[in-house]
Each structure stands twice: as structure tokens, then as C-alpha cells.
Design a protein around this motif. Structure first.
Motif, mmCIF file in Angstrom:
data_model
loop_
_atom_site.group_PDB
_atom_site.id
_atom_site.type_symbol
_atom_site.label_atom_id
_atom_site.label_comp_id
_atom_site.label_asym_id
_atom_site.label_seq_id
_atom_site.Cartn_x
_atom_site.Cartn_y
_atom_site.Cartn_z
ATOM 1 N N VAL A 57 0.835 -1.200 0.000
ATOM 2 C CA VAL A 57 0.000 0.000 0.000
ATOM 3 C C VAL A 57 0.869 1.249 0.000
ATOM 4 C CG1 VAL A 57 -1.711 1.266 1.315
ATOM 5 C CG2 VAL A 57 -1.948 -1.186 1.029
ATOM 6 N N VAL A 60 1.949 1.856 -3.453
ATOM 7 C CA VAL A 60 0.832 2.394 -4.241
ATOM 8 C C VAL A 60 0.675 3.881 -3.959
ATOM 9 C CG1 VAL A 60 -1.670 2.375 -4.476
ATOM 10 C CG2 VAL A 60 -0.410 0.225 -4.487
ATOM 11 N N VAL A 64 1.014 6.890 -6.651
ATOM 12 C CA VAL A 64 -0.069 7.837 -6.946
ATOM 13 C C VAL A 64 0.441 9.266 -6.805
ATOM 14 C CG1 VAL A 64 -2.269 8.716 -6.136
ATOM 15 C CG2 VAL A 64 -1.934 6.266 -6.367
ATOM 16 N N ILE A 112 2.848 1.665 -8.740
ATOM 17 C CA ILE A 112 1.470 1.293 -8.384
ATOM 18 C C ILE A 112 1.203 -0.159 -8.736
ATOM 19 C CG2 ILE A 112 -0.944 1.705 -8.943
ATOM 20 C CD1 ILE A 112 -0.207 4.647 -9.290
ATOM 21 N N GLY A 115 2.912 -2.358 -6.282
ATOM 22 C CA GLY A 115 2.172 -2.307 -5.012
ATOM 23 C C GLY A 115 0.917 -3.146 -5.076
ATOM 24 N N THR A 116 0.227 -3.066 -6.206
ATOM 25 C CA THR A 116 -1.009 -3.842 -6.347
ATOM 26 C C THR A 116 -0.716 -5.331 -6.295
ATOM 27 O OG1 THR A 116 -1.839 -2.085 -7.767
ATOM 28 C CG2 THR A 116 -3.050 -4.143 -7.774
ATOM 29 N N VAL A 117 0.352 -5.738 -6.976
ATOM 30 C CA VAL A 117 0.684 -7.167 -6.962
ATOM 31 C C VAL A 117 1.006 -7.613 -5.541
ATOM 32 C CG1 VAL A 117 2.371 -8.861 -7.728
ATOM 33 C CG2 VAL A 117 1.440 -7.231 -9.359
ATOM 34 N N ALA A 119 -0.058 -6.295 -2.770
ATOM 35 C CA ALA A 119 -1.306 -6.357 -2.008
ATOM 36 C C ALA A 119 -2.084 -7.607 -2.375
ATOM 37 C CB ALA A 119 -2.136 -5.109 -2.291
ATOM 38 N N ALA A 120 -2.072 -7.960 -3.675
ATOM 39 C CA ALA A 120 -2.811 -9.138 -4.113
ATOM 40 C C ALA A 120 -2.216 -10.400 -3.523
ATOM 41 C CB ALA A 120 -2.815 -9.209 -5.634
ATOM 42 N N ASP A 122 -0.922 -10.682 -0.707
ATOM 43 C CA ASP A 122 -1.460 -10.733 0.642
ATOM 44 C C ASP A 122 -2.914 -11.211 0.610
ATOM 45 O OD1 ASP A 122 -1.310 -10.518 3.264
ATOM 46 O OD2 ASP A 122 -1.310 -8.335 3.372
ATOM 47 N N PHE B 81 -7.224 -6.551 -15.511
ATOM 48 C CA PHE B 81 -6.272 -7.210 -14.599
ATOM 49 C C PHE B 81 -6.595 -6.852 -13.153
ATOM 50 C CE2 PHE B 81 -2.144 -6.322 -12.363
ATOM 51 C CZ PHE B 81 -1.841 -7.626 -12.056
ATOM 52 N N LEU B 85 -7.996 -9.375 -10.235
ATOM 53 C CA LEU B 85 -7.325 -9.559 -8.945
ATOM 54 C C LEU B 85 -8.311 -9.365 -7.805
ATOM 55 C CD1 LEU B 85 -3.815 -7.859 -8.976
ATOM 56 C CD2 LEU B 85 -4.408 -10.272 -9.008
ATOM 57 N N LEU C 728 -5.377 4.975 -10.836
ATOM 58 C CA LEU C 728 -6.128 5.155 -9.593
ATOM 59 C C LEU C 728 -7.047 3.967 -9.358
ATOM 60 C CD1 LEU C 728 -6.903 8.957 -9.537
ATOM 61 C CD2 LEU C 728 -5.194 7.658 -8.285
ATOM 62 N N LEU C 730 -6.323 0.959 -10.242
ATOM 63 C CA LEU C 730 -5.416 -0.069 -9.710
ATOM 64 C C LEU C 730 -5.140 0.188 -8.229
ATOM 65 C CD1 LEU C 730 -2.533 -1.032 -12.108
ATOM 66 C CD2 LEU C 730 -4.525 -2.315 -11.387
ATOM 67 N N ALA C 731 -4.898 1.448 -7.882
ATOM 68 C CA ALA C 731 -4.605 1.768 -6.485
ATOM 69 C C ALA C 731 -5.782 1.379 -5.607
ATOM 70 C CB ALA C 731 -4.302 3.254 -6.353
ATOM 71 N N ALA C 734 -5.797 -2.226 -5.096
ATOM 72 C CA ALA C 734 -4.785 -2.610 -4.110
ATOM 73 C C ALA C 734 -5.322 -2.442 -2.702
ATOM 74 C CB ALA C 734 -3.525 -1.776 -4.312
ATOM 75 N N LEU C 735 -5.974 -1.302 -2.455
ATOM 76 C CA LEU C 735 -6.522 -1.068 -1.112
ATOM 77 C C LEU C 735 -7.589 -2.096 -0.779
ATOM 78 C CD1 LEU C 735 -6.784 2.811 -1.042
ATOM 79 C CD2 LEU C 735 -5.079 1.343 0.019
ATOM 80 N N VAL C 737 -8.064 -5.126 -2.023
ATOM 81 C CA VAL C 737 -7.505 -6.465 -1.848
ATOM 82 C C VAL C 737 -6.818 -6.571 -0.488
ATOM 83 C CG1 VAL C 737 -5.726 -8.005 -2.686
ATOM 84 C CG2 VAL C 737 -7.275 -6.945 -4.289
ATOM 85 N N GLN C 738 -6.113 -5.511 -0.154
ATOM 86 C CA GLN C 738 -5.419 -5.505 1.146
ATOM 87 C C GLN C 738 -6.432 -5.616 2.282
ATOM 88 O OE1 GLN C 738 -1.692 -4.557 1.224
ATOM 89 N NE2 GLN C 738 -2.105 -5.936 2.935
ATOM 90 N N ALA C 741 -7.697 -8.988 2.802
ATOM 91 C CA ALA C 741 -6.704 -9.932 3.299
ATOM 92 C C ALA C 741 -6.718 -10.042 4.812
ATOM 93 C CB ALA C 741 -5.320 -9.503 2.840
#
Lengths: 143, 128, 752
Positions: A57, A60, A64, A112, A115-117, A119-120, A122, B81, B85, C728, C730-731, C734-735, C737-738, C741
Motif C-alpha cells: 500500500v 501504491v 499515486v 502502483i 504495489g497492487t501485486v 497487495a494481491a 497478501d 487485470f 485480482l 487510480l 489499480l490503487a 490494491a486497497l 484487496v489488502q 486480506a
């Protein structure tokens, strides 16, 4: 054996990623591809039982910030949003090196994606592998 | 337009739709991915005929493939993608909670449907 | 000024909504302030020949705007709506004794209704009118259902809402057709529409039906007597003076444009005459004083609809006069009945007696208002009815017979039920015990009743106000004048005969005991509402069944149908087999891999097949000359396959089976969906646009973007903002998915 291979391959993959990142503006490549290569390296290392990165994160967020910064920077000197600034430097060895503001933009994008990978990894439960082969059975029982 | 790629789009869409309407979350995600593929191929196909990679200096402009749909497609690939995910993470979450990946019926909808069919009226089904 | 007044109304509404509980009964008086301002403004505008306008454009290209226009007629309506609004709010202060619950809410809703009604009479754009029309339906529902603990009240409120809001839908359809035929959405610009077009005719009929629902015309009238369960101020204000006039107002303002359509006049006259007669008969049969008045209102509204539908200048003038007169006398009578209800505790005519002695002020006011309603001189109602009879006698052809029957027969019955009402309520009988007088209850009806006398006395100035309104509503034709004493004409003779016959009938009916008639219309209305609700429930139960796959299949099937029109657009001239033969091979590979993905029974195998499909797609990109895409696709595919295995690796290896028939349905829909996409794309290729500006893009890429990879320059520079949005996304992923988790966050700690 696999771990050894992955450990050996990691630096090369990282170099490939860097190449894609810097070449992207003139040749196939770019931020996404580079980010995915870095991400793949980290994913492999995690699954193979190396340390699992936890800074997804944060990466990411940094990405950003960079991307948004590149977008609004030209406004400071009155240019339009995303105005391209090209810097041309005569470097020894490399000859003429050109670097536009597209480069930091791509770096931000790559950050980014990485970071996404992370996070994924996790989110998809890669942590079960992260502790390494000996600990893996424990992890399985915990699950 | 290119008939071969057109048929590929149709095939991907059909298989994707079939998988998307399944009950297993993993197949739904597979179907979603295939629909994503169908979309990107459709974008490329609609963008014009094949050609050389659009890199200035390496090919004459008139021999290049159309770069604009490629840029759009790249965006599409990345977005799908990201969403895939996210779906995978959701499926994983579902798995930890229920131990399976079946898409269950919306219980609230079921309840409403049952209540409306019941002759007693809408007052008391909350209790059931 | 128009907007300031509306804003004032809404602002006071908001204040009352917040502070109503604390203000209690006082909020009724606070709520009277905005209508008072509007009434003063309306009064000041009465003589003004220049209409005041205001508009606020929302979507200019679609003619969507809040457009208001206060002309001579709207000024008269403003005075009625706001003037009576003030009186009713003051009256309500007396009606609800100290300490009554929910008076704040009542004041808020009543003021909201008043605002909506003002917006309706001021509206110039038909869409503005429609919005306020619906708002009056909703606020009326809230007001009828004010005593929300009583089941009968709720049934009546639902009936009122369903009939008037259903009429609103009809109105929307009608307005769409009419504005389509007329080419404008502004009422003031509606040119006379000839009866030629089927669309215009259907639209006019729909508008008339909508007006009939709102103005409680037979057979939609059942909600109005039912709405008498509302507190009396509501009945007096909404169901006598204002809201039920909305339909009449609609017929009035649309009249100049639509009265050329035969169906419009025919429908209006049919609704009107039927209501005149049936409403009056109802008023003669009922034994609840308030219901007598309500049925009388149905009858009077029928008279108004008839006159406005006829649309001759004389009829329009009569209708405008009757509109004003009705607001005055019916408002007064309702308020008097409310006072009797409060003080005597009943309004059933069998239980009332001796009120002429014990309530002298109310009695005097009731006699004045009643005589005005009956059309007796020297009261304003006489002028209105005289003009109406004159207008009916001036018609020709079959219309003359029907309208003449309605107006004259209706007048006889009106006199009859008025006399019956006065005799039965105030006539002899055992003295009814009364509670203490409340000035706030007696003053407003007295004012309204006295206004009927005053209007007769100052007919000249009043005529100079009403005649322009009538001119506006008859499309600019000269309308003549209102006369205090018409002279010895046929109309006067008819009028005298009407009074005599009606009085005899009324006296004969007055003392007669009897049973109130069963209300069949209300039962039928409720039954049809119940039927509609049952159909709705059955549909919901059938459609909203809760199965996601079925929802998806339904949506896909419908979307597939949407592609059918494109079948005609496919042009084979623009389709080649392939650009490069390799594409054919790859297309087969892609589809083959996808089908294999379907057949593979295990999750691991499916993941690998997904990877194969992705690689085949990447090869398609390579052949197409899209190097960046191929590279990204390959990497993405690798990541997805790893993710898939990670997410599902622990699950049992095979997929669950589903029924054969359901599988067949899914296959059929999926195949059709794929075909639909092919059809759509094929049709799109039939309309090729200009060749892509490749040379320009390549040049711009190097010069402005500073890079030779055109795709990358497009992404980072030309379409940089899009790419920003994309990363954004994607960001956000990420949040998300986190967050997913962390399983313990929601499961582990019990929430307090």
C-alpha cells in the motif's frame, strides 16, 4: 533447488524490468510491463518462501503521488496538464540521453502496479508460502 | 474488418458468457477473464488492419497498425487485470468464510419472493 | 419575485420541519406568512396585463427548465391558493386545540402543499407543471393520512394517492404526445392543435383523463369523498378550494390549444356532465354533512370541467367566475362543518339540531355561502351560474342539449342539495350540546362567506380582473362581461325556475330520514388498486427470485435481442477473411483454448487453460503489430494464472455439476450472445470512418511527446489523464484487496 534458481534469476529479471521501464518511451515496454515484471519477481520469491514484502500500500501511495505530481507539475509554470518536458543530456559513454517527464510518470505507474501485486499476494493468501517450506505445514494446519 | 478475429471475439464472448452464468465463483472469474479477452480483441479488430508496430522511425507511418486502439486496449487490459485480482481476492475471502466458492442465492430476494407468494400478506415473514 | 416567493415558501417549510415540534400550534401561524406574501403579490398583479415570468434552465437542448409565467389567470389562482391558504392555516390554529400532537408536521405539510400548488398554477413549461402536479399528489397523500394510526384513514389516503398519482402517469404520457404534436413545451406558446393527428388526439384524451382523476370526475371520483377522513382544514383547502382544481386548471390552460380536437371536448363534456349529475345525486343521498359537501364538490368540479371543455368565450368566462365563487362558498361551508364537528362532536345530520340558534355566526355564514352555491342573488354565485346558463343556451347542435342538460339539471340538483344541507344541519331538532366558541374557527368562514357578498357588490372591478383571465383562457377571443343583473333574458327565467324547482326538491328531501348509500365506487377503486398491487407482487416474486445466474442469463438474453437491428447493417464488402493467414490459425487457437477451458473439469487445469488462452491472445497482438499489448498481455496472464492457483488451489479439484436443462439454456444464451457481438461488430465495420491519422500521430509523438513508441506516448502524454484515472483504479484495487486480506478484523473481535 527452485529457490536457488529463483534467487539467481531475480537480479536478471530486475534488470529486464528496468530496461522495459526506460525503453518504454521509444520501444515496446513501459510502466505497466515493468511493474508486472517486478511484481512477478516478488511473487515468485514469496511463493518460493523468501520474505514476503509488506510495503504494497505504501508503494501504491507513493506511485499515486508521483503520477499526480507529474500530471499537475506543468500547471506551476502555466502549461497545460500533462505537458511533456524533455531533458536532453550529453552523457559520457551513453551518448545523448533524453529523459522526458514521461519517465517519472512511468515509474509512478510501475510503482502502483508492483504495489497492487504485493497487495494481491497478501489478499490471495500467499503468506502460507512465505514462511518457507519447513514452516509450510504449520501454516496449513493453522488454516 | 477481419472475419477471423471477429469469430474469435464471438467465440470468446460465448464461452465467457457460458462460464459467467455458472454457479461456481472460480468459473465466473474465468468467464470474466474471457470476456475481457473478447473485448480487447474486439477493440484491436475494430481499430484497423494489422501492420508494423507503431514505433516512429522503425516503420513508415502508412505501414503501422493503428496505435490509438492499442493505447485504449492497454488501458482495458490493465483495468481488467485489476478487477480480476479483486474478484480473486473476493473469492478467496468467500473461501475462508464458507469453505467453498459457490455463489449462493440472494437470501433477501428469496425471502421477498416467498413472502409475496404467501397468501398471508407481507406482515410476518420476517419471523421465518 | 416568483423565485423569491418559492424560496420563501420552501425556507419556511424547512424551518417548520425542524422547529415544528417546539413551535407546536404556533407553527400554523408561522406557516401562514409565506402564503400571505404570495397572496399580496398576487393581488398586486391582478390588474397587470404584462405577465411576470421567471425561468431556470437545466438542460437547454431538451427544453428542460423550470419556467414560470404569472398571467391574468395565474394571478387569480394565486389569490385563491394563497388567500384561502392563509385563512385555512389560521382556522387550523383554532381547529387543533392546544396541546394537539403533530401540529408542527401538519403545518409543514400544508405549507408544502401550498407551495406545490402555487408552482402548479405558475408553471409555464409543461414539465414544471408535471413536477408540481405530482408534488401536490404526494403532499395531499400525507395530509389525508395525517391521522396515520387509523386503518380507514390509511385506506383512504392510499386510494387518493393511487388515483391521483396514476393520473399523473397518464398526464406524463399525454403531455409527451401533445408537446410532440405542438412542437413546444411552453403552455403559453401552445398553438391551437388541429384534430388531424392521431398522436395529438390520443395526447389530448390522456391529458383530459389525468385532469379527471385529479378533479375527481366520475368514474375516478371515489377518492374525494374518501379523503374526507382528513382534518377539516385539509378538506376545505385541498378538496374544495385548490388541489381538486388542479385538473380544472389543466383543462383551462390547455383549452386554447386543444379545444379544436373533437375528442378533447367530447371527453371533457362526458366526464363533466356525468360528474355534475352523479355528484349532485350523491350529495342528496349522504347523511354526513362533510360528505354532502364532498359530493357537491364532485358535481361543481364537473360543471367547471364541462364549461372549460366547451371552450366558447362565454363558457370560459362563466367557468372562471364559478371557479372563484366555488373556492369562496365551498371553502366557507367546509370550514363551518369543521367548526360544527369540533364543537358538537359529530357532523351527522341526524344528530344535529338547533344550530341556527346556538351558532348564529356560523349559521349566517352558511346561509350566505349556501345561497351563493345555489346561485341565488345577490351573491357572486348567482352571477357565475347566470353566466353559465347563458353560455349553455348560446351553444348549438347536440352539444347544446348535453351541456344544457348538465348545466341546468345540475343547477336544479345543486339548489336541492344546498337547501337540504342547510335545513338538515341548521334546521329544527333536539338541541345539540356544544363546546366553547373558538374565534379562530368562526372568523375564516365568515370572511369567505362575506367575500361572496362583496364580490357581488364590487362586480365591476372584479370583472376587470376576471375578464382578462378568461380572455387568456379562450385564446385571446373577446369574452364579454359579468353582469350583476342580466336583464330579462331567457337565462334569467331559467335561473328562476331552477331556484324554485330545486328548493322544492331540497325541502322535500331535507327532513326525510334514510340510509346513507353504500359506496360502490370506492369498493371498485380499492379492488382495482389491490389487483394492481397483487400483480406487482406476483411479478416481483417471479422476477426477483434471488438466483444470480438466472439474473445474468436474463440480462444477456435481453442484451442479445438488442443486437437484432444490426443484422441489416452487416456489409460483406468491408469484411476480409484475414489480414495475415496466421490470424486465422490464431483465431482457431484462441477459441479452441477457450472451449477447452470450459471442458476442463478441474480448477488447476482451468487455470492453465486460461493461461493458454491469454497467450494465444497475446500472439494475436503480436501478429497484429501491437508489441506493447502482447508484452503486457503475457505478463498479466502470468500474474492472473498465479493468482488463480493461489486463490483456488486449496479447493476440491472439480467443479460442481449443474442440471442438464439449465446448461442447455446457458449454452443457447451464450451462443446467441457471441453471435450478437459478431453481428454488432460486423455492422459497425459497415460504416468505416476516415483512415486513422497515422503520420500525424507518429510525428506528434516524436515532436511533442519526446518518444518514438506512439502507444506509450499516447498513454503517458496525449491521454495522460485517462492513464491517471486507470492507475487510480489499480490503487483502489490494491486497497480493496489488502482490506480483504485481513480476515480477523470482522470475525475475531466481537462488535460491542
Amino acid at each position: 533447488m527452485i529457490r536457488l534458481g529463483i534467487r539467481a534469476a531475480s537480479p536478471f529479471a530486475a534488470v529486464v524490468g528496468c530496461y522495459l521501464l526506460f525503453a518504454g518511451h521509444n520501444n515496446p515496454g513501459g510502466g505497466f510491463a515493468a511493474g508486472l515484471v517486478f511484481g512477478a519477481v516478488l511473487a515468485l520469491r514469496t511463493v518460493a518462501g523468501f520474505h514476503q514484502p509488506t510495503y504494497g500500500v505504501a508503494l501504491v501511495a507513493a506511485g499515486v503521488l508521483v503520477v499526480a505530481g507529474v500530471a499537475v507539475m506543468p500547471l506551476l509554470w502555466g502549461g497545460p496538464l500533462f505537458d511533456q518536458q524533455v531533458l536532453s543530456v550529453e552523457a559520457p559513454l551513453l551518448g545523448k540521453v533524453k529523459a522526458g517527464s514521461a519517465l517519472p510518470f512511468d515509474i509512478g505507474v510501475a510503482a502502483i502496479v508492483v504495489g497492487t501485486v504485493i497487495a494481491a499476494l497478501d489478499g490471495l493468501g500467499a503468506s502460507e508460502f512465505a514462511a518457507g517450506p519447513p514452516a509450510r505445514s504449520d501454516g496449513g494446519e493453522r488454516e | 474488418m477481419n472475419a477471423a478475429l471477429l469469430l474469435a471475439v464471438g467465440g470468446l464472448t460465448a464461452v465467457g458468457l457460458y462460464l459467467l452464468t455458472g454457479r461456481s465463483l472460480s468459473r465466473i472469474i474465468l468467464g470474466y477473464s474471457l470476456l475481457g479477452h473478447a473485448t480487447v480483441v474486439a477493440l484491436i479488430t475494430a481499430g484497423g488492419p494489422a501492420g508494423w508496430p507503431p514505433i516512429a522511425g522503425q516503420a513508415a507511418p502508412e505501414d503501422m497498425s493503428n496505435p490509438l486502439p492499442q493505447a485504449l486496449t492497454l488501458t482495458a487490459i490493465v483495468i481488467s487485470f485489476g478487477l480480476t485480482l479483486f474478484l480473486l481476492a473476493l473469492a478467496r475471502r468467500q473461501r475462508t468464510l464458507s469453505g467453498d466458492d459457490l455463489v449462493e442465492d440472494d437470501l433477501e430476494d428469496r425471502r421477498i419472493a416467498a413472502a409475496e407468494n404467501a397468501p398471508t400478506g407481507p406482515e410476518d415473514p420476517v419471523a421465518t | 419575485m416568483i423565485f423569491s416567493l418559492l424560496v420563501l415558501h420552501v425556507a419556511v417549510c424547512a424551518v417548520l420541519a425542524r422547529a415544528g415540534r417546539r413551535l407546536g400550534r404556533g407553527s400554523l401561524l408561522v406557516g401562514a406568512v409565506p402564503p400571505a406574501c404570495s397572496a399580496l403579490w398576487g393581488a398586486a398583479r391582478l390588474g397587470d396585463s404584462q405577465p411576470a415570468t421567471a425561468d431556470l434552465t437545466w438542460v437547454g437542448g431538451l427544453d428542460l427548465a423550470m419556467t414560470f409565467r404569472v398571467d391574468a389567470f395565474a394571478a387569480v389562482m394565486t389569490l385563491i391558493v394563497s388567500g384561502i391558504g392563509v385563512l385555512v392555516l389560521v382556522y387550523a390554529f383554532g381547529y387543533f386545540g392546544p396541546g394537539t400532537a403533530h401540529t408542527g408536521r401538519f403545518a409543514t405539510t400544508l405549507l408544502a402543499f401550498s407551495t406545490a400548488m402555487l408552482g402548479l398554477v405558475w408553471a409555464d413549461s409543461v414539465w414544471t407543471l408535471f413536477v408540481f402536479w405530482e408534488l401536490t399528489s404526494v403532499t395531499s397523500f400525507l395530509l389525508v393520512g395525517h391521522k396515520s394510526t387509523d386503518a380507514a384513514v390509511l385506506v383512504a389516503a392510499r386510494r387518493a394517492l393511487m388515483v391521483t398519482a396514476g393520473g399523473g402517469l397518464v398526464l406524463l404520457a399525454g403531455l409527451l404526445l401533445v408537446t410532440g404534436a405542438a412542437g413546444t413545451t411552453l403552455i403559453s406558446e401552445l398553438a391551437p392543435v388541429d384534430g388531424a393527428g392521431a398522436g395529438a388526439t390520443a395526447g389530448a384524451v390522456l391529458v383530459m383523463i389525468a385532469a379527471a382523476t385529479k378533479s375527481a370526475q366520475v368514474p375516478f371520483h371515489a377518492w374525494l369523498p374518501g379523503a374526507m377522513v382528513a382534518p377539516t382544514p385539509v378538506s376545505a383547502y385541498l378538496h374544495a378550494a385548490t388541489m381538486v382544481k388542479a385538473g380544472v386548471v389543466l383543462v383551462a390552460v390547455a383549452g386554447p390549444a386543444l379545444s379544436g380536437i373533437v375528442a378533447w371536448r367530447g371527453c371533457g363534456i362526458a366526464f363533466g356532465v356525468a360528474s355534475v349529475v352523479w355528484g349532485a345525486l350523491g350529495a342528496l343521498r349522504h347523511r354526513d354533512a362533510k360528505l354532502i359537501l364532498a359530493w357537491g364538490t364532485v358535481s361543481q368540479l364537473g360543471m367547471l370541467i364541462t364549461l372549460f371543455s366547451v371552450g366558447t368565450p362565454a363558457a370560459v368566462l362563466a367557468a372562471v367566475a364559478l371557479l372563484v365563487a366555488h373556492a369562496l362558498f365551498k371553502g366557507a361551508l367546509f370550514l363551518i362543518v369543521g367548526e360544527i364537528d369540533v364543537r358538537a362532536g359529530t357532523r351527522h345530520i341526524d344528530e344535529l339540531g338547533g344550530l341556527a340558534r346556538s351558532m348564529p355566526v356560523a349559521f349566517a355564514a352558511a346561509v350566505l355561502a349556501g345561497l351563493s352555491m345555489a346561485g341565488a342573488p345577490p351573491l357572486f354565485g348567482f352571477v357565475a351560474k347566470e353566466t353559465a346558463i347563458g353560455a349553455a343556451l348560446g351553444l348549438e347542435g347536440p352539444e347544446a342539449w348535453i351541456v344544457g342538460f348538465g348545466v341546468i339539471g345540475g343547477s336544479v340538483l345543486t339548489v336541492a342539495y344546498t337547501v337540504r344541507f342547510l335545513v338538515a344541519v341548521f334546521g329544527p331538532g333536539p338541541e345539540t350540546p356544544l363546546s366553547a366558541r373558538r374565534p379562530a374557527l368562526s372568523a375564516p368562514p365568515a370572511v369567505l362567506a362575506a367575500a361572496g357578498v362583496a364580490a357581488f357588490a364590487v362586480l365591476g372591478p372584479l370583472d376587470s380582473v376576471l375578464a382578462p383571465a378568461a380572455v387568456r383562457l379562450s385564446g385571446g377571443a373577446a369574452v364579454g362581461h359579468l353582469h350583476r343583473w342580466p336583464g330579462l333574458e331567457p337565462a334569467l327565467a331559467v335561473s328562476a325556475a331552477v331556484l324554485v324547482v330545486g328548493a322544492i326538491v331540497g325541502l322535500a328531501m331535507g327532513g326525510r330520514p334514510g340510509q346513507a348509500p353504500a359506496d360502490r365506487a370506492a369498493r371498485w377503486t380499492d379492488a382495482s388498486i389491490d389487483g394492481a398491487v397483487a400483480v406487482g407482487r406476483a411479478t416481483v416474486a417471479r422476477v426477483q427470485h434471488g438466483s444470480l445466474p438466472v439474473y445474468l442469463v436474463t440480462m444477456a438474453a435481453v442484451a442479445t435481442l438488442a443486437a437484432t437491428p444490426f443484422l441489416a447493417g452487416i456489409s460483406l464488402d468491408h469484411i476480409v477473411a484475414w489480414d495475415r493467414p496466421l490470424q486465422g490459425v490464431l483465431a482457431v487457437t484462441v477459441v479452441g483454448a477457450a472451449v477447452a477451458l470450459c471442458w476442463v473439469g478441474t480448477r488447476l487445469g482451468a487455470g492453465l487453460a486460461l493461461g493458454a488462452t491469454g497467450i494465444a491472445v497475446a500472439s494475436v497482438f503480436v501478429v497484429h503489430g501491437a508489441a506493447d499489448l502482447a508484452l503486457t498481455q503475457l505478463l498479466v496472464e502470468a500474474a492472473i494464472v498465479v493468482g488463480f492457483v493461489l486463490a483456488f488451489g486449496h479447493l476440491s479439484r472439480s467443479f460442481p455439476m449443474t442440471g442438464l436443462r439449465w446448461r442447455a439454456v446457458r449454452m443457447a444464451v451464450a451462443g446467441l450472445g457471441g453471435a450478437a457481438v459478431v453481428v454488432g461488430l460486423g455492422a459497425a465495420s459497415g460504416n468505416p470512418v476516415a483512415a486513422p491519422p497515422l503520420a500525424e500521430l507518429a510525428a506528434a509523438s516524436v515532436d511533442e511527446g519526446g518518444g518514438s513508441n506512439v502507444v506509450n506516448v499516447i498513454l503517458t502524454d496525449i491521454r495522460g489523464l485517462d492513464t491517471l484515472g486507470e492507475v487510480l483504479v489499480l490503487a483502489t484495487v490494491a486497497l480493496g484487496v489488502q482490506a480483504l486480506a485481513r480476515p480477523s478484523a470482522s470475525r475475531g473481535s466481537p462488535t460491542p
